[in-house]
Design a protein around this motif. Structure first.
Motif, PDB file in Angstrom:
ATOM      1  N   GLY A  36     181.489 -41.686  21.876  1.00  0.00           N
ATOM      2  CA  GLY A  36     180.273 -41.618  22.500  1.00  0.00           C
ATOM      3  C   GLY A  36     180.410 -41.138  23.850  1.00  0.00           C
ATOM      4  O   GLY A  36     181.363 -40.726  24.406  1.00  0.00           O
ATOM      5  N   THR A  37     179.392 -41.381  24.619  1.00  0.00           N
ATOM      6  CA  THR A  37     179.087 -41.212  26.154  1.00  0.00           C
ATOM      7  C   THR A  37     179.110 -42.612  26.732  1.00  0.00           C
ATOM      8  O   THR A  37     178.145 -43.379  26.512  1.00  0.00           O
ATOM      9  N   VAL A  38     179.927 -42.736  27.669  1.00  0.00           N
ATOM     10  CA  VAL A  38     179.865 -44.070  28.438  1.00  0.00           C
ATOM     11  C   VAL A  38     179.765 -43.902  29.961  1.00  0.00           C
ATOM     12  O   VAL A  38     180.131 -42.770  30.529  1.00  0.00           O
ATOM     13  N   ASN A  39     179.311 -44.996  30.577  1.00  0.00           N
ATOM     14  CA  ASN A  39     179.287 -44.943  32.150  1.00  0.00           C
ATOM     15  C   ASN A  39     180.551 -46.047  32.265  1.00  0.00           C
ATOM     16  O   ASN A  39     180.786 -46.946  31.586  1.00  0.00           O
ATOM     17  N   VAL A  40     181.239 -45.889  33.412  1.00  0.00           N
ATOM     18  CA  VAL A  40     182.399 -46.564  33.783  1.00  0.00           C
ATOM     19  C   VAL A  40     182.321 -46.919  35.165  1.00  0.00           C
ATOM     20  O   VAL A  40     181.971 -46.112  36.107  1.00  0.00           O
ATOM     21  N   ASP A  41     182.673 -48.392  35.559  1.00  0.00           N
ATOM     22  CA  ASP A  41     182.892 -48.720  37.031  1.00  0.00           C
ATOM     23  C   ASP A  41     184.433 -48.780  37.079  1.00  0.00           C
ATOM     24  O   ASP A  41     185.088 -49.395  36.333  1.00  0.00           O
ATOM     25  N   VAL A  42     184.773 -48.316  38.111  1.00  0.00           N
ATOM     26  CA  VAL A  42     186.350 -48.366  38.734  1.00  0.00           C
ATOM     27  C   VAL A  42     186.354 -49.163  39.938  1.00  0.00           C
ATOM     28  O   VAL A  42     185.893 -48.771  40.958  1.00  0.00           O
ATOM     29  N   ASP A  43     186.683 -50.356  39.908  1.00  0.00           N
ATOM     30  CA  ASP A  43     186.980 -51.286  41.031  1.00  0.00           C
ATOM     31  C   ASP A  43     188.558 -51.349  41.266  1.00  0.00           C
ATOM     32  O   ASP A  43     189.217 -51.615  40.462  1.00  0.00           O
ATOM     33  N   VAL A  44     188.985 -51.375  42.622  1.00  0.00           N
ATOM     34  CA  VAL A  44     190.052 -51.422  43.005  1.00  0.00           C
ATOM     35  C   VAL A  44     190.403 -52.784  43.941  1.00  0.00           C
ATOM     36  O   VAL A  44     189.647 -52.901  44.950  1.00  0.00           O
ATOM     37  N   ASP A  45     191.298 -53.601  43.694  1.00  0.00           N
ATOM     38  CA  ASP A  45     191.619 -54.801  44.372  1.00  0.00           C
ATOM     39  C   ASP A  45     193.039 -54.995  44.808  1.00  0.00           C
ATOM     40  O   ASP A  45     193.436 -56.099  45.294  1.00  0.00           O
ATOM     41  N   GLY A  46     193.799 -53.975  44.833  1.00  0.00           N
ATOM     42  CA  GLY A  46     195.148 -54.053  45.576  1.00  0.00           C
ATOM     43  C   GLY A  46     196.057 -52.857  44.974  1.00  0.00           C
ATOM     44  O   GLY A  46     195.573 -51.883  44.265  1.00  0.00           O
ATOM     45  N   TYR A  47     197.231 -52.722  45.662  1.00  0.00           N
ATOM     46  CA  TYR A  47     197.938 -51.655  45.399  1.00  0.00           C
ATOM     47  C   TYR A  47     199.566 -51.909  45.227  1.00  0.00           C
ATOM     48  O   TYR A  47     199.771 -53.267  45.988  1.00  0.00           O
ATOM     49  N   TYR A  48     200.307 -51.131  45.091  1.00  0.00           N
ATOM     50  CA  TYR A  48     201.775 -51.583  45.264  1.00  0.00           C
ATOM     51  C   TYR A  48     202.333 -50.500  45.730  1.00  0.00           C
ATOM     52  O   TYR A  48     202.138 -49.716  45.753  1.00  0.00           O
ATOM     53  N   THR A  49     203.455 -51.104  46.647  1.00  0.00           N
ATOM     54  CA  THR A  49     204.261 -50.226  47.590  1.00  0.00           C
ATOM     55  C   THR A  49     205.706 -49.969  46.962  1.00  0.00           C
ATOM     56  O   THR A  49     205.958 -50.710  45.849  1.00  0.00           O
ATOM     57  N   GLY A  50     206.267 -49.081  47.245  1.00  0.00           N
ATOM     58  CA  GLY A  50     207.926 -48.523  46.533  1.00  0.00           C
ATOM     59  C   GLY A  50     207.673 -48.164  45.269  1.00  0.00           C
ATOM     60  O   GLY A  50     206.506 -47.799  44.677  1.00  0.00           O
ATOM     61  N   ALA A  51     208.868 -47.764  44.945  1.00  0.00           N
ATOM     62  CA  ALA A  51     208.863 -46.730  43.672  1.00  0.00           C
ATOM     63  C   ALA A  51     208.749 -47.760  42.067  1.00  0.00           C
ATOM     64  O   ALA A  51     209.158 -47.235  41.273  1.00  0.00           O
ATOM     65  N   GLY A  52     208.524 -48.813  42.350  1.00  0.00           N
ATOM     66  CA  GLY A  52     208.585 -49.595  40.973  1.00  0.00           C
ATOM     67  C   GLY A  52     210.064 -50.782  41.103  1.00  0.00           C
ATOM     68  O   GLY A  52     210.815 -50.423  42.122  1.00  0.00           O
ATOM     69  N   GLY A  53     209.665 -51.798  40.290  1.00  0.00           N
ATOM     70  CA  GLY A  53     210.874 -52.503  40.094  1.00  0.00           C
ATOM     71  C   GLY A  53     211.105 -53.498  41.450  1.00  0.00           C
ATOM     72  O   GLY A  53     210.163 -54.072  41.810  1.00  0.00           O
ATOM     73  N   THR A  54     212.131 -53.969  41.620  1.00  0.00           N
ATOM     74  CA  THR A  54     212.384 -55.105  42.546  1.00  0.00           C
ATOM     75  C   THR A  54     211.986 -54.634  44.029  1.00  0.00           C
ATOM     76  O   THR A  54     211.424 -55.652  44.678  1.00  0.00           O
ATOM     77  N   GLY A  55     211.808 -53.359  44.490  1.00  0.00           N
ATOM     78  CA  GLY A  55     211.414 -53.075  45.838  1.00  0.00           C
ATOM     79  C   GLY A  55     210.067 -52.935  46.038  1.00  0.00           C
ATOM     80  O   GLY A  55     209.248 -52.735  47.236  1.00  0.00           O
ATOM     81  N   SER A  56     209.170 -53.101  44.821  1.00  0.00           N
ATOM     82  CA  SER A  56     207.734 -53.141  44.958  1.00  0.00           C
ATOM     83  C   SER A  56     207.030 -54.259  45.367  1.00  0.00           C
ATOM     84  O   SER A  56     207.402 -55.443  44.829  1.00  0.00           O
ATOM     85  N   TYR A  57     206.016 -54.390  46.163  1.00  0.00           N
ATOM     86  CA  TYR A  57     205.195 -55.350  46.898  1.00  0.00           C
ATOM     87  C   TYR A  57     203.725 -54.998  46.359  1.00  0.00           C
ATOM     88  O   TYR A  57     203.241 -54.025  46.336  1.00  0.00           O
ATOM     89  N   PHE A  58     203.250 -56.213  45.833  1.00  0.00           N
ATOM     90  CA  PHE A  58     201.700 -55.999  45.629  1.00  0.00           C
ATOM     91  C   PHE A  58     201.007 -56.275  47.084  1.00  0.00           C
ATOM     92  O   PHE A  58     201.151 -57.267  47.475  1.00  0.00           O
TER      93      PHE A  58
END
Length: 132
Positions: A36-58
């Motif tokens: 089908g054809t859809v409309n989409v909303d994209v809301d952002v409310d945070g991000y992660y730092t670092g390359a993943g794993g133990t060193g990442s912070y939200f």
């Protein structure tokens, strides 16, 4: 593109889902629409730092609407079996260029057909970005 969906919906149903997605090349994410054809909303409310794993912070931010494809200056409805790219590193988003992933709320606006959305990092700088 991943083989799993992030948002599943039926015809006429508005559905939102939290999606944590890696940041792609050039700070973009891609939203794929299956049917089908859809409309989409994209809301952002945070991000992660670092390359993943133990060193990442939200890092939470005040939620910001990255796009609402119902507004012509903010993207286009996503047709069946296509995807649309969205740039995360805008002045409005507050997402720094050092972010490695983002916490988003992806909402499909009621459409005429059942389907699903898949959200993933844009793998190249050539992702399809909406006209702004």
């Amino acid at each position: 593109m991943p083989t799993a969906s992030n948002v599943n919906f039926t015809a006429g149903q508005a559905v939102a889902n939290r999606v944590t997605v890696g940041v792609g090349t050039g700070g973009q994410i891609e939203v794929y629409n299956h049917a089908g054809t859809v409309n989409v909303d994209v809301d952002v409310d945070g991000y992660y730092t670092g390359a993943g794993g133990t060193g990442s912070y939200f890092v939470p931010i005040t939620p910001v609407r990255l796009t609402d494809t119902r507004v012509p200056t903010n993207g286009m409805p996503i047709a069946a079996n296509t995807s649309e790219g969205f740039d995360l590193f805008t002045t409005v988003s507050g997402i720094p260029t050092t972010a490695t992933a983002v916490a988003t709320n992806i909402t499909v606006v009621p459409s005429g057909a059942p389907g699903y959305l898949t959200v993933y990092p844009c793998p190249t700088r050539r992702c399809r970005l909406p006209l702004m």
